[in-house]
Design a protein around this motif. Structure first.
Motif, short mmCIF file in Angstrom:
data_model
loop_
_atom_site.label_atom_id
_atom_site.label_comp_id
_atom_site.label_asym_id
_atom_site.label_seq_id
_atom_site.Cartn_x
_atom_site.Cartn_y
_atom_site.Cartn_z
N GLN A 231 0.87 -1.48 0.06
CA GLN A 231 -0.05 -0.01 -0.08
C GLN A 231 0.97 1.15 -0.22
N THR A 232 1.95 1.28 -0.89
CA THR A 232 2.65 2.58 -1.14
C THR A 232 2.66 3.05 -2.47
N LEU A 233 1.57 2.80 -3.14
CA LEU A 233 1.53 3.34 -4.30
C LEU A 233 1.30 4.80 -4.35
N ASP A 234 0.69 5.24 -3.26
CA ASP A 234 0.49 6.77 -3.00
C ASP A 234 1.39 7.46 -1.99
N ARG A 235 2.55 6.84 -1.86
CA ARG A 235 3.52 7.29 -0.84
C ARG A 235 4.72 7.79 -1.47
N PRO A 236 5.33 8.63 -1.35
CA PRO A 236 6.80 8.91 -2.01
C PRO A 236 7.78 7.88 -1.46
N TYR A 319 15.63 -0.86 -6.40
CA TYR A 319 15.62 0.67 -7.40
C TYR A 319 14.17 0.57 -7.92
N ALA A 320 13.61 -0.62 -8.60
CA ALA A 320 12.33 -0.39 -9.08
C ALA A 320 11.34 -0.03 -8.43
N LEU A 321 11.45 -0.38 -6.99
CA LEU A 321 10.31 0.02 -6.06
C LEU A 321 10.24 1.54 -5.76
N ALA A 322 11.31 2.31 -6.10
CA ALA A 322 11.52 3.70 -5.60
C ALA A 322 11.14 4.63 -6.81
N ASP A 323 10.62 5.73 -6.12
CA ASP A 323 10.41 6.79 -7.38
C ASP A 323 11.72 7.77 -7.61
N ILE A 324 12.53 7.63 -6.57
CA ILE A 324 13.69 8.55 -6.82
C ILE A 324 14.92 7.79 -6.26
N ALA A 325 16.22 7.88 -6.89
CA ALA A 325 17.12 6.99 -6.37
C ALA A 325 18.43 7.83 -6.15
N PHE A 326 19.05 7.63 -5.19
CA PHE A 326 20.42 8.18 -4.49
C PHE A 326 21.42 7.15 -4.56
N VAL A 327 22.39 7.35 -5.18
CA VAL A 327 23.66 6.26 -5.38
C VAL A 327 24.71 6.70 -4.56
N GLY A 328 24.96 5.72 -3.75
CA GLY A 328 25.99 6.22 -2.64
C GLY A 328 27.37 5.95 -3.02
N GLY A 386 12.20 18.33 -3.42
CA GLY A 386 11.93 19.06 -4.77
C GLY A 386 11.29 18.15 -5.65
N LEU A 387 11.81 16.81 -5.93
CA LEU A 387 11.36 15.77 -6.84
C LEU A 387 10.10 15.32 -6.35
N ILE A 388 9.87 15.06 -5.12
CA ILE A 388 8.44 14.59 -4.65
C ILE A 388 7.66 15.56 -4.99
N GLU A 389 7.93 16.95 -4.84
CA GLU A 389 6.78 18.21 -4.98
C GLU A 389 6.69 18.63 -6.51
N GLN A 390 7.67 17.97 -7.37
CA GLN A 390 7.29 18.39 -8.78
C GLN A 390 7.65 17.16 -9.51
N PRO A 391 6.57 16.54 -9.77
CA PRO A 391 6.75 15.35 -10.21
C PRO A 391 7.17 15.51 -11.92
N ASP A 392 6.60 16.51 -12.52
CA ASP A 392 7.10 16.80 -13.98
C ASP A 392 8.69 16.84 -13.98
N GLN A 393 9.34 17.50 -13.01
CA GLN A 393 10.65 17.73 -13.12
C GLN A 393 11.35 16.12 -12.95
N ALA A 394 10.74 15.58 -12.03
CA ALA A 394 11.22 14.09 -11.77
C ALA A 394 11.27 13.29 -12.93
N LYS A 395 10.04 13.41 -13.59
CA LYS A 395 9.94 12.78 -15.17
C LYS A 395 10.81 13.04 -15.95
N ALA A 396 11.10 14.28 -16.18
CA ALA A 396 12.09 14.92 -17.03
C ALA A 396 13.49 14.43 -16.87
N MET A 397 13.73 14.44 -15.43
CA MET A 397 15.18 13.83 -15.14
C MET A 397 15.11 12.38 -15.66
N ALA A 398 14.10 11.53 -15.46
CA ALA A 398 14.15 10.12 -15.65
C ALA A 398 14.21 9.75 -16.94
#
Length: 424
Positions: A231-236, A319-328, A386-398
């Motif tokens: 039930q995380t489809l609507d969670r960031p 990675y596939a589970l996430a909306d945003i990825a930070f690489v350590g 910023g990427l959570i609040e601006q999904p258009d920007q997140a999509k453009a980056m992806a």
């Protein structure tokens, strides 16, 4: 230093090798297992006459996987022997090729001439393919003595490493001269290899095979089902992957700041090395987060703030589970890790500033607008928020990341052609 002196020093260093294994085994018990293989003793029974691929650890094993699968398809009559140096690399190799009977695996013996000779006599490969820049003079020399062509695939050579090799020209120059093909990622690196003594006709610029990765559609479907179950489809959801010591505290601090604005946000925290799984989970608890270990099988609930990815072979799925990825490996001066995996999964990519192991790839992603870098918790939190609040920007980056990958594919085909030319 020539190869004779190098070999003498390597033998004199045997007590240090034993001590290093013992120290590593205290943190990662798997280092105490299969020690005989590291000296070419007790090697498993193997089919002979195939292709030998060496990938030092996890990152190189992942990078080698598309090449190995392509070689299996192109040469259906040949076995493939994959070697590595670390337990984590061994586990990854076994998990990736568990269902492929033609893939056999062991540790690569240390670079003693007698161990290299015993290993090669046991496997009798038609060709050796070494990933990136894992250069062992005695292994390469023993291949040359037996007429076994050796390929350095997806080769990298930083300016700093080139200076280091240049200090030992009497060792480096003959070693590179014995190699049959050096397939490098950039022309700059190609020139460094030539300057160090590689035959110019053996150095080819093929690009990075890391761009030639493909995503299994079933992986994406399974990730979507998992998020629905949790039930995380609507969670960031954001992931901090392949973290090193000193980074987890920064990531958790950033997550706390993200939670202040998005209380339902979920962090997937994946330490790079399994010996840190327990300590990272304890850190999560100590800092007051509600955490779940992936290995426990417990479901993620609404109360879960952090999922600790403490399993092997699941990084792409996480990675596939996430909306945003930070690489350590990039908030500390480790040099970073593979930025292309999350990009291939259509994720906006974040990192720290220390990316010296992936300068060219980072530059391509950065220039395309597919990568954002932060140096501390405040900057990382701001980027995630910023990427959570601006999904258009997140999509453009992806989308920009995917475009970079597609524009730079083709290295694998060139590499396979080069290997094919030596497999006679």
């Amino acid at each position: 230093m020539n190869r004779t002196l190098y070999t003498l020093l390597f033998h004199l260093g045997l007590p240090l090798i034993a001590l290093r294994l013992w120290l590593r085994a205290r943190k990662a018990p798997a280092y105490a297992q299969r020690i005989g293989e590291r000296f070419a003793r007790g090697l498993p029974m193997m089919q002979q006459g195939g292709i030998w691929v060496h990938a030092v650890s996890v990152g190189e094993s992942i990078a080698a996987a598309p090449m190995v699968r392509a070689l299996l398809a192109r040469y259906p009559h040949l076995p493939l022997t994959i070697t590595c140096m670390t337990p984590t690399g061994s586990e990854r190799i076994r998990s990736m090729f568990a269902n492929e009977p033609r893939v056999q695996h062991c540790y690569l013996p240390y670079d003693f001439p007698w161990a290299a000779a015993r290993f090669l006599d046991h496997v009798r490969p038609k060709i050796g393919v070494i990933m990136e820049t894992e250069l062992w003079p005695n292994h390469i020399h023993q291949c040359a003595k037996r007429g076994i062509p050796t390929v350095l695939a997806n080769a990298r050579l930083s300016e700093r490493s080139a200076r280091g090799y240049a200090k030992f020209a009497r060792l480096t120059r003959p070693m590179l001269a014995e190699m049959s093909l050096i397939a490098v990622q950039t022309e700059t690196e190609a020139q460094r290899f030539r300057d160090l003594g590689a035959h110019p006709e053996c150095v080819q610029v093929t690009g990075s095979i890391k761009f030639d990765l493909t995503v299994d559609p079933q992986l994406l479907s399974r990730a979507a089902r998992q998020r629905a179950d949790w039930q995380t489809l609507d969670r960031p959801v954001w992931i901090a992957a392949s973290t090193h010591a000193g980074e987890d505290e920064v990531v958790l601090s950033a997550h706390r700041q993200v939670l202040a604005h998005h209380p339902d946000a979920l962090l997937i925290l994946v330490p790079r090395h399994p010996e840190r799984f327990d300590s990272v989970y304890e850190l999560v608890r100590q800092q007051g987060f509600t955490g779940v270990r992936r290995s426990s099988g417990e479901p993620v609930t609404r109360e879960t703030a952090v999922l600790v990815g403490d399993t092997m072979g699941e990084l792409l799925f996480l990675y596939a589970l996430a909306d945003i990825a930070f690489v350590g490996g990039s908030l500390v001066p480790n040099g970073g890790h593979n930025l292309l995996e999350p990009a291939a999964l259509d994720k906006p990519v974040l990192s720290g500033p220390h990316l010296f192991n992936f300068l060219e790839i980072a530059a391509l992603l950065r220039n395309a607008g597919a990568l954002k870098e932060s140096s501390d918790a405040v900057g990382l939190a701001a980027a995630v928020q910023g990427l959570i609040e601006q999904p258009d920007q997140a999509k453009a980056m992806a989308d920009a990341g995917l475009a970079v990958i597609k524009a730079n594919q083709g290295a694998l085909s060139k590499l396979l052609d080069g290997i094919g030319g030596l497999l006679r």
